[in-house]
Design an enzyme around this catalytic site. Structure first.
Site, short mmCIF file in Angstrom:
data_model
loop_
_atom_site.label_atom_id
_atom_site.label_comp_id
_atom_site.label_asym_id
_atom_site.label_seq_id
_atom_site.Cartn_x
_atom_site.Cartn_y
_atom_site.Cartn_z
N ASN A 49 0.81 -1.23 0.00
CA ASN A 49 0.00 0.00 0.00
C ASN A 49 0.84 1.27 0.00
OD1 ASN A 49 -2.47 -1.49 0.19
ND2 ASN A 49 -2.05 -1.82 2.35
N GLU A 185 -16.21 3.55 5.07
CA GLU A 185 -14.87 3.91 4.58
C GLU A 185 -15.04 4.80 3.37
OE1 GLU A 185 -12.34 0.48 4.05
OE2 GLU A 185 -13.33 -0.61 5.67
#
Length: 393
Positions: A49, A185
């Protein structure tokens, strides 16, 4: 071997039979977007990530060293004892400004922040409202938020993924005087799709609900100057420094009053040693760099858009992705593991995601684009995957 190892071995054997056994591989940074395996094999990393490629940036390493020189390698205690430094307080103000909030609090990980936030809010509901909190959660929220619900002793009411109309319908039906909390989210880590924050804000306002948005996969890489997608429309924003910001740790940004409540009620804040100055120094440097990285953010977006189109043209299912995270849905565990192995043998790390991270039948290769990927690497990844998947047809 201990007297209980037979139980562990049986459990591991069961996972293996289901195609769900996981094993850590050792990786070492090898420059650019490359990683070197413990056996010396070098692959292009399409799994981590590190969206902006900042974890090896010299400024982050220099600032980490400078803060350690000034404050030491560790913080020494929890924030309420001696772990609150002037540098940490300044950093919290910087994070609050980034997220258009009054205040922020630092945590050691995103898991810790989410798992601490929900019980703290639930405690407030009982103490002040005199009734348990009512939690409504997008069904695909991160496991850490579900863990927070479990720690609070609350079973969340789940609304259909990214379905604001369903959320509103549930809010209309809920009864009770407890604090209403909506959990979602902004970018969902397994599908790479985004929530409609403006619509969620409107519904939360209408029904007097507290909107909490996890921005782990948006902070730094999406929005104006990497500020994310919440844009001041959420009541609470959670985010991490371990993804686009290239370090580790996390934050909760909200009103001054809510953050003061966390000081007293968030277990991960109260009972955990504060983050290391090394970590916070790197975060401080990353925040300096974010406004200058529009070109890198645009590059990542263009790579992901082109890759999605290539998958679509080849008849592959890239799900609802619209961000730097592009899942290639392949179905069952065995197929996902074989495809991931074929990709790694061809020089590409695209890890297979299997249950319980995703539902049964929803296995995928999770492809993640970084600023240090080249167009040639993306095109080679696409071509290799298309050939590998055809070979399994």
């Amino acid at each position: 071997m201990t007297r209980f190892d037979n139980l562990f071995q049986k459990g591991l054997a069961d996972l293996s039979a289901q195609g769900r056994l996981r094993t850590c591989q050792q990786w070492q940074y090898a420059g650019g977007a490359l990683l070197k395996r413990s056996d010396g094999v070098v692959v292009t990393d399409f799994s981590s990530n590190d969206y902006l490629g900042l974890r090896m940036h010299p400024l982050l390493r220099e600032r980490a060293y400078a803060w350690a020189q000034a404050e030491g390698s560790g913080s020494g205690a929890s924030r309420l004892v001696t772990g609150t430094s002037s540098q940490a307080c300044v950093l919290e103000k910087r994070v609050a400004r980034l997220k258009h909030m009054q205040a922020a609090r630092l945590f050691s990980s995103g898991w810790q922040a989410n798992a601490s936030l929900v019980p703290a809010l639930a405690r407030l509901s009982v103490q002040v409202c005199g009734a348990p909190a009512i939690i409504l959660a997008d069904k695909l929220i991160h496991a850490s938020l579900y863990h927070g619900c479990a720690a609070a002793g609350i079973r969340p009411i789940r609304f259909h993924h990214n379905d604001v109309a369903h959320l509103e319908n549930l809010l209309q039906k809920t009864e009770g005087t407890g604090l209403r909390i909506v959990l979602t989210e902004s970018v969902f880590s397994m599908d790479g799709d985004v929530a409609d924050i403006a619509a969620l804000h409107e519904v939360a306002q209408k029904h007097d609900a507290l909107l909490c948005v996890d921005e782990a996969h948006a902070t730094g890489i999406l929005g104006p100057e990497g500020a994310g997608l919440a844009n001041g429309l959420a009541d609470v924003v959670i985010g991490t420094f371990s993804k686009a910001l290239g370090s580790m740790g996390a934050f909760i940004a909200a009103s001054e009053g809510l953050c003061r409540w966390l000081d007293n009620a968030a277990s991960g804040f109260v009972y955990s040693t504060a983050p290391s100055p090394l970590v916070l120094g790197a975060v401080d440097a990353a925040l300096d760099l974010l406004p200058q990285m529009d070109a890198q953010r645009a590059h990542v977006a263009a790579l992901a858009t082109s890759f999605r189109q290539k998958m679509h043209d080849a008849g592959q299912d890239a799900g609802p992705s619209s961000t730097q995270i592009v899942p290639i849905l392949v179905g069952q565990e065995a197929q996902a593991r074989i495809l991931a192995q074929k990709m790694q043998e061809a020089g590409f790390l695209a890890v297979a995601i299997r249950p319980p991270t995703v539902p049964p039948g929803g296995c995928r290769l999770r492809v993640v684009f970084h600023a240090n990927h080249t167009w040639a690497q993306m095109e080679a990844l696409a071509d290799t995957f298309i050939r590998a998947s055809k070979g399994m047809a």
